[in-house]
Design an enzyme around this catalytic site. Structure first.
Site, PDB file in Angstrom:
ATOM      1  N   HIS A   1       0.304  -0.956   0.085  1.00  0.00           N
ATOM      2  CA  HIS A   1      -0.385   0.208  -0.290  1.00  0.00           C
ATOM      3  C   HIS A   1       0.842   0.962   0.049  1.00  0.00           C
ATOM      4  O   HIS A   1       1.307   1.551   0.701  1.00  0.00           O
ATOM      5  CB  HIS A   1      -1.042  -0.067   1.235  1.00  0.00           C
ATOM      6  CG  HIS A   1      -2.148   1.050   1.149  1.00  0.00           C
ATOM      7  ND1 HIS A   1      -2.107   2.233   1.913  1.00  0.00           N
ATOM      8  CD2 HIS A   1      -3.310   1.261   0.847  1.00  0.00           C
ATOM      9  CE1 HIS A   1      -2.969   2.670   1.530  1.00  0.00           C
ATOM     10  NE2 HIS A   1      -4.309   1.700   0.580  1.00  0.00           N
TER      11      HIS A   1
ATOM     12  N   ASP B   1      -8.117  -4.675  -0.187  1.00  0.00           N
ATOM     13  CA  ASP B   1      -8.929  -5.105  -1.439  1.00  0.00           C
ATOM     14  C   ASP B   1      -8.201  -7.012  -0.952  1.00  0.00           C
ATOM     15  O   ASP B   1      -8.930  -8.149  -2.157  1.00  0.00           O
ATOM     16  CB  ASP B   1      -8.162  -4.911  -2.590  1.00  0.00           C
ATOM     17  CG  ASP B   1      -7.915  -3.480  -2.813  1.00  0.00           C
ATOM     18  OD1 ASP B   1      -9.669  -3.086  -2.475  1.00  0.00           O
ATOM     19  OD2 ASP B   1      -7.241  -2.772  -3.216  1.00  0.00           O
TER      20      ASP B   1
END
Length: 393
Positions: A278, A329
Site C-alpha cells: 500500500h 482489497d
C-alpha cells in the site's frame, strides 16, 4: 487528518522559494481535513477520531455516513431520520432503468455503466446545481441511496432478470443484497455487507477522493465531482484491485499450483501481486485484519475455507520474502465472492461505500473553498521557431 508530511522547499535560480517536486505527489500535504487520519507505520485508521475497528464492530454504515457528513455519531432520532431519507431516496427514475435496459450493452464494464448512470441522475435532481450546504447534504444522501439501486439493477438486467425495486425498508446492506439476489439476506450476510461498507467509506486523500475535491474546488456541482471520482476509482491500481485479487485466486485454484509456488514464481519474475502492499500503510492495513476475520467466519459458515487458506499462505509468504503486507482489497475479494457477488461488481460496491467519503470531502471542501491548482515543471524543448509548412519534411 491527511498524512502528516509536507513538501520541503528549495531555492530556484531567481532565489525564490519553490516547492520540491514529488512524483505522484507522494508525501505532499495538499489540504487539512477532519474526516480521517491514517498512520501508515502503526496501521491505524480513524474516521473523525473513531478507530475503524470500533466503527466496524459497533456502528452501522448509516451511522458512519452521518458521522462523516455531520461530524458526530447520530442520536437515535437523527439516525431514524437519516434512515427514512435514505429509504425514500432509493428509487430511481424509470428513464434510468430504461437506459440500462435498452442503451447499455450487456457486456459493458459495470463501472462505465455506473459512471453514465450517475451523470444522468443529475438531470432528474431539481437541486443538482444548487450549492447551498443543506442542498448539497441532501444530494449526498440521495447519491448514497441511489447508487446501490443502480448497481443491482444493472446486474439483473445484464443477466436477463427482472429489476427488483427497493423495499423502502431495512439497512442499505440489506436492501442492496435483496435487490441484487431477489431474496432477503441472512443476518450474517447483512452484517458482513454492512461492515464492508463501513470499512470502505473513507480513506483520506486517495486518487478518487482527490479527484472529487479538485473538481469540487472549481465549484462544479456534486454530480460532476462524483462522476470524476468514479472514473478514478475504475482504475486497477485503485478500486479495481480486488477484482484482480479474485481473478488471481480463481486461476490459482484451477492451476494446481500451490500458493507458495505462486508467490515464488511472481517474485522471481518481479511481478506485482495484487492486494499486497500500500502507498500509505507500511504494515498490515487495519481494514484487512477486520475483513480477514469476517472471511474466516463466512468460510466456516459456507463450508469452504480454500480462499481463506490460499490468502493466508500468500500473505504470510510475501511478508516473509518481501516484507510487504496485505491491504483492504486482499481479503474483501474473497468475502464478496462467498457472498455470491460477481467479481466485476466489486468496484461498484466500493463506490457505493466511498460515495459517503467523496461527498463528505466535497462538503468539507466547500466550507472554505480554494481552487486546487498545482503547477507542473516544464522539461520540454526551448528556442524552436516555426518553419513554413511547405518546407517541413
Amino acid at each position: 487528518m491527511a498524512e502528516p508530511t509536507t513538501a520541503s522547499t528549495s531555492t530556484d535560480a531567481a532565489g525564490n522559494g519553490a516547492p520540491q517536486k514529488s512524483r505522484g505527489l507522494e508525501g505532499v500535504t495538499a489540504l487539512d481535513t477532519e474526516l480521517s487520519f491514517i498512520d501508515g507505520q502503526k496501521g491505524e485508521l480513524l474516521y473523525r477520531g473513531y478507530t475503524i475497528e470500533d466503527l466496524a464492530q459497533n456502528a452501522s454504515f448509516e451511522e458512519t455516513a452521518y458521522l462523516l457528513w455531520k461530524g458526530e455519531l447520530p442520536t437515535q432520532s437523527q439516525l431514524d431520520d437519516l434512515n427514512g431519507q435514505l429509504r425514500e431516496a432509493r428509487q430511481v427514475h424509470p428513464d434510468l432503468l430504461d437506459h440500462l435496459r435498452h442503451h447499455t450493452p450487456k457486456g459493458a464494464n459495470p463501472m462505465a455503466a455506473m459512471r453514465t448512470a450517475l451523470s444522468m441522475l443529475s438531470a432528474y435532481d431539481d437541486e443538482a446545481d444548487v450549492m447551498e450546504p443543506e442542498a448539497n447534504y441532501r444530494k449526498a444522501v440521495r447519491l448514497t441511496a441511489k447508487l446501490p439501486t443502480l448497481v443491482a439493477a444493472f446486474d439483473r438486467i445484464r443477466k436477463g432478470k427482472d429489476v427488483i425495486a427497493p423495499t423502502g425498508e431495512g439497512s442499505t446492506a440489506h436492501d442492496f443484497l435483496y435487490q441484487l439476489n431477489g431474496e432477503a439476506p441472512g443476518p450474517a450476510a447483512e452484517e458482513i455487507m454492512d461492515a464492508a461498507l463501513v470499512l470502505h467509506a473513507e480513506h483520506g486523500l486517495n486518487a478518487s477522493t482527490f479527484t472529487a475535491r479538485v473538481i469540487g474546488s472549481t465549484l462544479a456541482d456534486m454530480y460532476s465531482a462524483v462522476v470524476g471520482a468514479v472514473g478514478a476509482l475504475k482504475g486497477p491500481l485503485h478500486g479495481g484491485a480486488n477484482i484482480e485479487v479474485m481473478k488471481t485466486l480463481l486461476e490459482l485454484d484451477e492451476s494446481g499450483e500451490t500458493a507458495q509456488e505462486f508467490v515464488d514464481r511472481k517474485i522471481e519474475n518481479k511481478e506485482k501481486i495484487m492486494g499486497i502492499g500500500h502507498r500509505v500503510y507500511k504494515t498490515l492495513d487495519p481494514r484487512a485484519t477486520i475483513l480477514r476475520n469476517l472471511l474466516s467466519g463466512l468460510s466456516e459458515e459456507k463450508g469452504d475455507t480454500r480462499w481463506l487458506e490460499m490468502s493466508d499462505t500468500i500473505r504470510s509468504t510475501v511478508k516473509e520474502r518481501k516484507g510487504l503486507d496485505a491491504n483492504v482489497d486482499f481479503y474483501s475479494a474473497s468475502v464478496y465472492y462467498l457472498l455470491g457477488i460477481e467479481a466485476d461488481l466489486y468496484t461498484p460496491i466500493f463506490a457505493m461505500s466511498r460515495m459517503t467519503g467523496w461527498t463528505a470531502h466535497l462538503l468539507e471542501q466547500w466550507q472554505d473553498n480554494r481552487l486546487i491548482r498545482p503547477r507542473a515543471e516544464y522539461v520540454g524543448a526551448r528556442g524552436k521557431t516555426v518553419t513554413p509548412v511547405g518546407d517541413r519534411g
